[in-house]
Design a protein around this motif. Sequence first.
Motif, PDB file in Angstrom:
ATOM      1  N   VAL A 488       0.971  -1.328   0.082  1.00 55.86           N
ATOM      2  CA  VAL A 488       0.243  -0.006   0.119  1.00 55.86           C
ATOM      3  C   VAL A 488       1.032   1.326   0.145  1.00 55.86           C
ATOM      4  CG1 VAL A 488      -1.761   1.390   1.310  1.00 55.86           C
ATOM      5  CG2 VAL A 488      -1.787  -1.212   1.071  1.00 55.86           C
ATOM      6  N   ALA A 489       0.410   2.356  -0.708  1.00 53.07           N
ATOM      7  CA  ALA A 489       1.267   3.525  -0.756  1.00 53.07           C
ATOM      8  C   ALA A 489       0.164   4.781  -0.475  1.00 53.07           C
ATOM      9  CB  ALA A 489       1.815   3.580  -2.375  1.00 53.07           C
ATOM     10  N   VAL A 490       0.596   5.435   0.474  1.00 49.24           N
ATOM     11  CA  VAL A 490      -0.203   6.654   0.634  1.00 49.24           C
ATOM     12  C   VAL A 490       0.448   7.780   0.325  1.00 49.24           C
ATOM     13  CG1 VAL A 490      -0.890   8.211   2.882  1.00 49.24           C
ATOM     14  CG2 VAL A 490      -0.887   5.573   2.855  1.00 49.24           C
ATOM     15  N   LEU A 491      -0.379   8.692  -0.457  1.00 49.46           N
ATOM     16  CA  LEU A 491      -0.056   9.740  -1.197  1.00 49.46           C
ATOM     17  C   LEU A 491      -0.062  10.882  -0.355  1.00 49.46           C
ATOM     18  CD1 LEU A 491       0.824  11.494  -3.830  1.00 49.46           C
ATOM     19  CD2 LEU A 491      -1.874  11.606  -4.159  1.00 49.46           C
ATOM     20  N   LEU A 492       1.142  11.507   0.114  1.00 46.77           N
ATOM     21  CA  LEU A 492       1.475  12.568   0.817  1.00 46.77           C
ATOM     22  C   LEU A 492       0.929  13.793  -0.094  1.00 46.77           C
ATOM     23  CD1 LEU A 492       4.828  11.973   2.409  1.00 46.77           C
ATOM     24  CD2 LEU A 492       2.773  11.199   3.239  1.00 46.77           C
ATOM     25  N   PRO A 493      -0.064  14.717   0.404  1.00 50.16           N
ATOM     26  CA  PRO A 493      -0.679  15.725  -0.371  1.00 50.16           C
ATOM     27  C   PRO A 493      -0.009  17.104  -0.184  1.00 50.16           C
ATOM     28  CG  PRO A 493      -2.068  15.240   1.633  1.00 50.16           C
ATOM     29  CD  PRO A 493      -0.974  14.252   1.683  1.00 50.16           C
ATOM     30  N   ASN A 494       1.370  16.996  -0.555  1.00 49.72           N
ATOM     31  CA  ASN A 494       2.201  17.982  -0.453  1.00 49.72           C
ATOM     32  C   ASN A 494       1.802  19.410  -0.803  1.00 49.72           C
ATOM     33  OD1 ASN A 494       4.022  16.032   0.557  1.00 49.72           O
ATOM     34  ND2 ASN A 494       5.425  16.382  -1.273  1.00 49.72           N
ATOM     35  N   ASP A 495       0.866  19.409  -2.267  1.00 57.74           N
ATOM     36  CA  ASP A 495       0.138  20.621  -2.856  1.00 57.74           C
ATOM     37  C   ASP A 495      -0.765  21.183  -1.863  1.00 57.74           C
ATOM     38  OD1 ASP A 495       1.470  20.567  -5.215  1.00 57.74           O
ATOM     39  OD2 ASP A 495       0.384  18.824  -5.888  1.00 57.74           O
ATOM     40  N   ASP A 496      -1.347  20.324  -1.132  1.00 60.15           N
ATOM     41  CA  ASP A 496      -2.487  20.870  -0.182  1.00 60.15           C
ATOM     42  C   ASP A 496      -1.778  21.377   1.045  1.00 60.15           C
ATOM     43  OD1 ASP A 496      -5.252  19.986  -1.211  1.00 60.15           O
ATOM     44  OD2 ASP A 496      -4.326  18.284  -1.345  1.00 60.15           O
ATOM     45  N   VAL A 497      -0.665  20.669   1.523  1.00 63.02           N
ATOM     46  CA  VAL A 497      -0.036  21.349   2.710  1.00 63.02           C
ATOM     47  C   VAL A 497       0.485  22.610   2.168  1.00 63.02           C
ATOM     48  CG1 VAL A 497       1.888  21.040   4.342  1.00 63.02           C
ATOM     49  CG2 VAL A 497       0.479  19.298   3.637  1.00 63.02           C
ATOM     50  N   TYR A 498       1.264  22.854   1.219  1.00 66.84           N
ATOM     51  CA  TYR A 498       1.878  23.823   0.676  1.00 66.84           C
ATOM     52  C   TYR A 498       0.859  25.036   0.653  1.00 66.84           C
ATOM     53  CZ  TYR A 498       6.167  21.598  -1.522  1.00 66.84           C
ATOM     54  OH  TYR A 498       7.160  21.184  -1.839  1.00 66.84           O
ATOM     55  N   ALA A 499      -0.137  24.744   0.017  1.00 62.62           N
ATOM     56  CA  ALA A 499      -1.365  25.898  -0.106  1.00 62.62           C
ATOM     57  C   ALA A 499      -1.868  26.297   1.551  1.00 62.62           C
ATOM     58  CB  ALA A 499      -2.511  25.411  -1.036  1.00 62.62           C
ATOM     59  N   ALA A 500      -1.754  25.338   2.346  1.00 61.87           N
ATOM     60  CA  ALA A 500      -2.488  25.654   3.820  1.00 61.87           C
ATOM     61  C   ALA A 500      -1.211  26.255   4.552  1.00 61.87           C
ATOM     62  CB  ALA A 500      -3.088  24.348   4.349  1.00 61.87           C
ATOM     63  N   THR A 501      -0.293  26.308   4.174  1.00 58.91           N
ATOM     64  CA  THR A 501       0.930  27.022   5.109  1.00 58.91           C
ATOM     65  C   THR A 501       0.816  28.362   5.319  1.00 58.91           C
ATOM     66  OG1 THR A 501       2.537  24.919   4.625  1.00 58.91           O
ATOM     67  CG2 THR A 501       3.457  26.851   5.490  1.00 58.91           C
ATOM     68  N   GLU A 502       1.068  28.784   6.378  1.00 56.73           N
ATOM     69  CA  GLU A 502       1.155  30.487   6.730  1.00 56.73           C
ATOM     70  C   GLU A 502       2.673  30.771   7.210  1.00 56.73           C
ATOM     71  OE1 GLU A 502      -2.039  31.222   9.159  1.00 56.73           O
ATOM     72  OE2 GLU A 502      -3.468  31.019   7.556  1.00 56.73           O
ATOM     73  N   PRO A 503       3.063  31.935   7.036  1.00 51.75           N
ATOM     74  CA  PRO A 503       4.462  32.172   7.602  1.00 51.75           C
ATOM     75  C   PRO A 503       4.254  31.909   9.028  1.00 51.75           C
ATOM     76  CG  PRO A 503       3.208  34.085   6.453  1.00 51.75           C
ATOM     77  CD  PRO A 503       2.564  32.888   6.398  1.00 51.75           C
ATOM     78  N   GLY A 504       5.632  31.579   9.434  1.00 52.70           N
ATOM     79  CA  GLY A 504       6.022  31.157  10.883  1.00 52.70           C
ATOM     80  C   GLY A 504       6.440  29.994  11.029  1.00 52.70           C
ATOM     81  N   LYS A 505       5.664  28.950  10.449  1.00 52.51           N
ATOM     82  CA  LYS A 505       6.221  27.424  10.626  1.00 52.51           C
ATOM     83  C   LYS A 505       6.175  26.730   9.100  1.00 52.51           C
ATOM     84  CE  LYS A 505       5.745  23.186  13.058  1.00 52.51           C
ATOM     85  NZ  LYS A 505       7.280  23.072  13.373  1.00 52.51           N
ATOM     86  N   VAL A 506       7.059  27.012   8.524  1.00 48.58           N
ATOM     87  CA  VAL A 506       6.738  26.697   7.029  1.00 48.58           C
ATOM     88  C   VAL A 506       7.429  25.030   6.969  1.00 48.58           C
ATOM     89  CG1 VAL A 506       7.431  27.153   4.423  1.00 48.58           C
ATOM     90  CG2 VAL A 506       6.745  28.917   5.929  1.00 48.58           C
ATOM     91  N   THR A 507       6.730  24.007   6.779  1.00 49.67           N
ATOM     92  CA  THR A 507       7.028  22.782   6.624  1.00 49.67           C
ATOM     93  C   THR A 507       6.158  21.908   6.223  1.00 49.67           C
ATOM     94  OG1 THR A 507       7.765  20.751   8.318  1.00 49.67           O
ATOM     95  CG2 THR A 507       6.497  22.250   8.930  1.00 49.67           C
ATOM     96  N   LEU A 508       6.560  20.946   5.475  1.00 47.42           N
ATOM     97  CA  LEU A 508       5.786  19.691   5.068  1.00 47.42           C
ATOM     98  C   LEU A 508       5.520  18.564   6.016  1.00 47.42           C
ATOM     99  CD1 LEU A 508       6.809  19.125   1.400  1.00 47.42           C
ATOM    100  CD2 LEU A 508       4.708  19.791   2.267  1.00 47.42           C
ATOM    101  N   SER A 509       6.557  18.074   6.321  1.00 47.62           N
ATOM    102  CA  SER A 509       6.736  17.014   7.446  1.00 47.62           C
ATOM    103  C   SER A 509       5.722  17.561   8.748  1.00 47.62           C
ATOM    104  CB  SER A 509       8.116  16.655   7.629  1.00 47.62           C
ATOM    105  OG  SER A 509       8.843  17.652   8.253  1.00 47.62           O
ATOM    106  N   GLY A 510       6.114  18.757   9.218  1.00 46.75           N
ATOM    107  CA  GLY A 510       5.404  19.222  10.414  1.00 46.75           C
ATOM    108  C   GLY A 510       4.127  19.478  10.329  1.00 46.75           C
ATOM    109  N   HIS A 511       3.281  19.371   9.192  1.00 46.47           N
ATOM    110  CA  HIS A 511       1.928  19.444   9.120  1.00 46.47           C
ATOM    111  C   HIS A 511       1.390  18.284   8.463  1.00 46.47           C
ATOM    112  CE1 HIS A 511       2.117  23.691  10.161  1.00 46.47           C
ATOM    113  NE2 HIS A 511       2.847  24.160   9.033  1.00 46.47           N
ATOM    114  N   MET A 512       2.011  17.314   8.093  1.00 43.38           N
ATOM    115  CA  MET A 512       1.492  16.044   7.537  1.00 43.38           C
ATOM    116  C   MET A 512       1.043  15.328   8.184  1.00 43.38           C
ATOM    117  SD  MET A 512       1.465  15.351   4.206  1.00 43.38           S
ATOM    118  CE  MET A 512       2.665  16.118   3.475  1.00 43.38           C
ATOM    119  N   ALA A 513       0.822  15.387   9.515  1.00 48.43           N
ATOM    120  CA  ALA A 513       0.173  14.514  10.452  1.00 48.43           C
ATOM    121  C   ALA A 513      -1.306  15.061  10.295  1.00 48.43           C
ATOM    122  CB  ALA A 513       0.681  14.368  11.883  1.00 48.43           C
TER     123      ALA A 513
END
Length: 906
Positions: A488-513
Amino acid sequence: MTKRFSRRPLAICAAAALLSAGAAHAAPDSIATVAARLASPPPEARPLMRWWWFGPAVAKPELEREIRAMKAGGFGGFEIQPVYPMELDDPARGIKNVPYMSKEFLDAVSFANRTGRANGLRVDMTLASGWPYGGPHISVDQAASRLRMATVDIPANSSSFALPVVMSGEKLVAVFTGEGKGADFDANRLALAKPGAAVNGRVEISPDPRARVAVAFIASRTGQQVKRAALDADGFVLDHLSEKAVEHHLKTVAEPLLKAFGDQPPYSVFSDSLEVYGTDWTDDFIEQFRKRRGYDLTPYLPQLWTGNGDAAAGVRHDWVKTQTELADERYLSRIDAWAKAHKTRFRSQTYGEPAVSLSSNRLVDLPEGEGPQFRQFSFTRLATSAGHLYGKAVISAETWTWLHSPAFSATPLDMKAEADRMLLEGVNQFVGHGWPYTPPGTVEPGYSFYAAAVFNDHNPWWSVMPDVTGYLTRMSYLMRQGEPANQVAVLLPNDDVYAATEPGKVTLSGHMAKYVTPELTTQILDAGQNLDYVDADAILALGLHHPVLVMPHVTRLAPAVLARLSAYVRGGGKIIAVGGKPSLAPGLLDAQRQSEQVRQAADALFASGPNVVLVRDDAAVGAALAAMLAPDMKLSADVSDVGFVRRKLADADIYFVANTSNHDVSANASFGSKRQYAAWLEPDSGKLVRAERQPQLKLAPYESRVLVFSDKPLAAAEPQRLDAPAVVADLGQDWRVSFGKGASVQMQKLRSWTDDDATRYFSGVAVYSKDVTLAADQIAGRRIVIDFGPGTALDSTPKVPAGMRAMLESPVREAAQVYVNGKLAGSVWHAPYTADVSSLLVPGANKIEVRVANLALNVLAGHALPDYRLLWGRYGKRFEPQDTQLIAPKPAGILGPVKLVGEKIL
């Protein structure tokens, strides 16, 4: 499984990667060869230790002693990590803190490298002191960067306003004006002020009867300092998005470090987890953004802070994606190329801030993870998944980072409990955290890192360390064989995380949970599957090779990725989408047209047939997955704490199965392997013992086993058939116990030696001995073990701030070596708490000796803790010991009951 999902191309890549990492052979091995090598696996599979040099204040005799101790303990090498001073200079004790990168320091590095190599150990070097990279050589204009916003209220009818002060290392990027006050403004209704409008720090504007606000955007610096830096290594963290800053660090720090290694470069150079807090900018960001995204970011800067709607989200997406690309190109790719040019490898923990991605791991030789969270989103699974996708054969993990705080509380069982979780995530190289250098004459138990366990020979249970590292080595070797086989593969929604990120904590791994939730992971694991992560970049570069793809709440996706998904489904692939279908383009440019393409492509994909399903929420994933894919491991009982990972060889499937709980497990098991013959592979010996095709799985708390399925019958004996166990002799009373060089005491009833004032703070090895007389008919034809009991399961996790521990208290606190008639029968440090003594017992008198080692925590609890007031006054407060309020003596010794238990061989 159709041919489309063959892992063969990745296996070729993995073999090539293994060769580049110094493997002795590249051709795939048969299971017979693997089993034969398991008892004595190659040294490159041994665990490593992160070696903290405090100060640095190190002396060559002690460096050599500790290197030899690492080798004796079964470690395969070390990573040198210079950190903060632990003591003030003390000439009487030979303690002298020398500046980082000084001649004396580099000479110590050179000596450690030569000595480590001479002892057959791997030597790694971190390219900094502390973390992240940085130091005194990083000027403010090369320091980690961020974009800051400052607002100025403009009273009604004002004809000018004062610009915010721009300090050293900063640059004004743009100023906007419009209605509002403070941070309360409409990002869509601000007007960009003309360049050059400021005179003497003031900007002239046309008067207006309404109150207004000026919003300034300033390219600034985070101000972050290197954490836990050595003497003269403190300073700014460098700008990881700046080519100039990275090159300066390589020239100033990395080049001299590598010269200290002479003609024997380190096996790898290391970059710790990216913890560049608050970074989101670099000096040429506007130019790079325009080049990469095709439009000018400047007019959209207010959208980053307060913009709403799809357009603002598209701008944020493009802003963060640009940061990922810059970190990839200017940090990861550049250091990897530098490492190759210097005949070494780049080992990197590629997660955190800045917003590097799963596919960023393709740019480094040796991906590394961190964290044992195998039933939720994990930085470790990021690294292992990238390794599986991009053909990285060896995937390491920083292990035991927060194990059983405070320091000196961790046990060998704790080590195994966390390591098994790492193995379940796909790790096959352990980097222990860690080994504190300790000067001779230091009050026992010596130094410890401020927030970590200690795994050096100051632990009394060091006597069983070779057994622990032997297990880790064998499992690491085993998990390098063949190919990964997660279904099984789980697609990490990087594009959604990018779009929801605001200044102050810009991270993919930190928001992926927020997307890959614990429930989603649990649903997949409890459906009898293991999983990898994938991202859009990997799909575009490699396609998809897992039978099932899970898409958790994926809204934004490029049309090109959807085209790949359509081809995947046409080839037999299956998709489970959670929460909805993709409907939006990732970024801003041409978003309307691309979003329509996305919607049309998604509608067509989800109407293509039963291989694509949409479920409402995470809780429905397990049922959908079970309908699509047979379990790879199915248990008759609902035992969610039992995990597995499979490796696929040319002629066999290897299943590593681990009980991660503190209770016994008994269940009938079936496995997804289509191969006909089954055998248990004994981890200690490599012996193959025939098993049922659907075996009964019995596991003690935190026990692990290996099951092999093969195409042909394996050279395996039938397992011994034994009758019900029976007590041969009760050993629960009348032991003679000696503590170090002290006098022996008679212990009528087994109890913790902390119950006695004289031994409450004793840390060391206590020798328990007694004689037992056995008749010939008691031992003939029997398998006999000395059984110390099952241990005590803890009801709940103790309240400690961080980390994990085994939730089981051993009946032997904390490890023991068993001798019978002067010969070693075995070590006891994990369940089942037994040692086979069959071959050592004789009719008549037998001397039983159990050498029990406890924790160093007890001696630590017996004296006052160091007063660091003067140290901090000299060097600043660079650390603070963690959880010292929890330091107290722990139970020690054999707690009973103890029995000789025999099983008649039928």
